[in-house]
Design a protein around this motif. Structure first.
Motif, PDB file in Angstrom:
ATOM      1  N   ALA A 187       2.684  -5.951  -8.982  1.00  0.00           N
ATOM      2  CA  ALA A 187       1.309  -5.799  -8.494  1.00  0.00           C
ATOM      3  C   ALA A 187       1.167  -6.346  -7.074  1.00  0.00           C
ATOM      4  N   ARG A 188       1.771  -7.507  -6.823  1.00  0.00           N
ATOM      5  CA  ARG A 188       1.705  -8.089  -5.476  1.00  0.00           C
ATOM      6  C   ARG A 188       2.473  -7.237  -4.468  1.00  0.00           C
ATOM      7  N   ASN A 189       3.628  -6.754  -4.868  1.00  0.00           N
ATOM      8  CA  ASN A 189       4.423  -5.935  -3.959  1.00  0.00           C
ATOM      9  C   ASN A 189       3.761  -4.590  -3.677  1.00  0.00           C
ATOM     10  N   THR A 190       3.003  -4.087  -4.630  1.00  0.00           N
ATOM     11  CA  THR A 190       2.282  -2.835  -4.413  1.00  0.00           C
ATOM     12  C   THR A 190       1.357  -2.959  -3.212  1.00  0.00           C
ATOM     13  N   ASP A 191       0.622  -4.049  -3.175  1.00  0.00           N
ATOM     14  CA  ASP A 191      -0.296  -4.270  -2.051  1.00  0.00           C
ATOM     15  C   ASP A 191       0.469  -4.456  -0.747  1.00  0.00           C
ATOM     16  N   ARG A 196       2.244  -2.379   4.558  1.00  0.00           N
ATOM     17  CA  ARG A 196       3.347  -2.296   5.497  1.00  0.00           C
ATOM     18  C   ARG A 196       3.727  -0.847   5.813  1.00  0.00           C
ATOM     19  N   ALA A 197       3.680   0.023   4.785  1.00  0.00           N
ATOM     20  CA  ALA A 197       4.107   1.404   4.961  1.00  0.00           C
ATOM     21  C   ALA A 197       2.955   2.352   5.285  1.00  0.00           C
ATOM     22  N   GLY A 198       1.726   1.832   5.197  1.00  0.00           N
ATOM     23  CA  GLY A 198       0.581   2.677   5.490  1.00  0.00           C
ATOM     24  C   GLY A 198       0.375   3.780   4.470  1.00  0.00           C
ATOM     25  N   VAL A 199       0.633   3.462   3.187  1.00  0.00           N
ATOM     26  CA  VAL A 199       0.449   4.437   2.105  1.00  0.00           C
ATOM     27  C   VAL A 199      -0.559   3.881   1.107  1.00  0.00           C
ATOM     28  N   GLU A 201      -2.028   2.620  -2.595  1.00  0.00           N
ATOM     29  CA  GLU A 201      -1.425   1.742  -3.606  1.00  0.00           C
ATOM     30  C   GLU A 201      -0.690   2.552  -4.670  1.00  0.00           C
ATOM     31  N   ASP A 202      -1.246   3.713  -5.018  1.00  0.00           N
ATOM     32  CA  ASP A 202      -0.552   4.560  -5.997  1.00  0.00           C
ATOM     33  C   ASP A 202       0.800   5.030  -5.459  1.00  0.00           C
ATOM     34  N   GLU A 203       0.819   5.390  -4.186  1.00  0.00           N
ATOM     35  CA  GLU A 203       2.079   5.817  -3.578  1.00  0.00           C
ATOM     36  C   GLU A 203       3.063   4.654  -3.495  1.00  0.00           C
ATOM     37  N   ALA A 204       2.559   3.467  -3.166  1.00  0.00           N
ATOM     38  CA  ALA A 204       3.423   2.282  -3.087  1.00  0.00           C
ATOM     39  C   ALA A 204       4.014   1.955  -4.452  1.00  0.00           C
ATOM     40  N   ARG A 205       3.200   2.031  -5.476  1.00  0.00           N
ATOM     41  CA  ARG A 205       3.700   1.770  -6.828  1.00  0.00           C
ATOM     42  C   ARG A 205       4.733   2.829  -7.221  1.00  0.00           C
ATOM     43  N   GLY A 206       4.453   4.085  -6.832  1.00  0.00           N
ATOM     44  CA  GLY A 206       5.390   5.155  -7.135  1.00  0.00           C
ATOM     45  C   GLY A 206       6.742   4.964  -6.477  1.00  0.00           C
ATOM     46  N   MET A 207       6.743   4.351  -5.282  1.00  0.00           N
ATOM     47  CA  MET A 207       8.008   4.087  -4.589  1.00  0.00           C
ATOM     48  C   MET A 207       8.884   3.133  -5.389  1.00  0.00           C
ATOM     49  N   MET A 208       8.251   2.156  -6.054  1.00  0.00           N
ATOM     50  CA  MET A 208       9.013   1.225  -6.885  1.00  0.00           C
ATOM     51  C   MET A 208       9.453   1.878  -8.184  1.00  0.00           C
ATOM     52  N   VAL A 209       8.543   2.606  -8.810  1.00  0.00           N
ATOM     53  CA  VAL A 209       8.883   3.289 -10.058  1.00  0.00           C
ATOM     54  C   VAL A 209      10.070   4.223  -9.851  1.00  0.00           C
ATOM     55  N   ASP A 210      10.098   4.916  -8.722  1.00  0.00           N
ATOM     56  CA  ASP A 210      11.172   5.876  -8.453  1.00  0.00           C
ATOM     57  C   ASP A 210      12.540   5.220  -8.317  1.00  0.00           C
ATOM     58  N   GLN A 211      12.574   3.913  -8.068  1.00  0.00           N
ATOM     59  CA  GLN A 211      13.854   3.208  -7.981  1.00  0.00           C
ATOM     60  C   GLN A 211      14.505   3.033  -9.348  1.00  0.00           C
TER      61      GLN A 211
END
Length: 250
Positions: A187-191, A196-199, A201-211
């Protein structure tokens, strides 16, 4: 009640993976010392069989004194789970010395202090398990997280060496290497990633899920199940190993 009569210590035991591990160990009969930096957090989640104690793993004296007090109260540590850690990302060439040292102090020094002090009593017994929570970043590296990956590689190297030091003795040393787990850290990394990436929160969370190879976050209880498996008397031959929990091959 596979672990009845055993004393376990779980660092970072008040939230996320650590709390799931503590609950699993208690369910199998262990007396579990849970540690963290905030007593109120530990007391709020403690269940029968869990014993909260304040301990900052970066403070060598505090780790020594707290572990000794836990041993005096509940007997030798026979299960040590070095779980406390922080996950902060930044490309390595943009990582400050302060950030590097902060991550190493918690993830690597903290694991070292915890394991060393637990071993002082464990080696007086005839059975023991040391389990470090590393990360898939400790196996393959991670983009934008050089310091974190280095710390987790270091944990794996330490555990491998300990397994060699005590080969053929009744103690095992293993690392668990999860991918992205559904914890407050995500949750903290999502924010942080979002900003940082200018995306979004859903997209940021998706970046982690995709890993994660199976494209979902891992439940903390999945990591806890691996810890309980390593504590089974029938896993005595699993030693010096890394167990990835990432939804597929790394």
């Amino acid at each position: 009640m596979m672990l009845e009569g055993k004393h376990a210590i779980v660092t970072g035991g008040g939230t996320g993976i650590g709390l799931a591990i503590a609950r699993g160990l208690v369910a199998e009969g262990a007396a579990v010392t849970i540690t963290g930096r905030r007593l109120e957090v530990l007391e709020a989640v403690a269940e029968p069989g869990m014993h909260p104690m304040v301990m900052d793993v970066t403070d060598e004296d505090k780790v020594r004194d707290t572990t000794a007090a836990a041993v005096a109260a509940r007997g030798p540590v026979q299960i040590c789970v070095a779980n406390a850690g922080i996950a902060e990302g930044r490309k390595l060439h943009k990582t400050s010395t302060e950030m590097w040292r902060k991550i190493m102090a918690t993830n690597l020094d903290g694991a070292f202090f915890t394991i060393r002090e637990s071993l002082n009593s464990m080696l007086e017994t005839d059975w023991g398990r040391v389990i470090a929570i590393s990360s898939i970043a400790g196996l393959r590296g991670a983009p934008g997280a050089g310091a974190y990956a280095a710390s987790k590689h270091g944990v794996i190297g330490m555990i491998r060496s300990l397994s060699e030091d005590f080969m053929a003795q009744p103690y095992t040393f293993n690392s668990i290497c999860p991918g992205y787990v559904d914890t407050p850290i995500v949750a903290r990394n999502t924010d942080a990633i979002s900003q940082r990436a200018g995306v979004s929160e859903d997209e940021a969370r998706g970046m982690m899920v995709d890993q994660n190879r199976h494209k979902r976050l891992i439940a903390p209880e999945e990591v806890a199940a691996a810890v309980l498996w390593l504590c089974n008397p029938l896993t005595q031959s699993v030693n010096g190993s890394e167990i990835p929990i990432a939804g597929g091959q790394i």
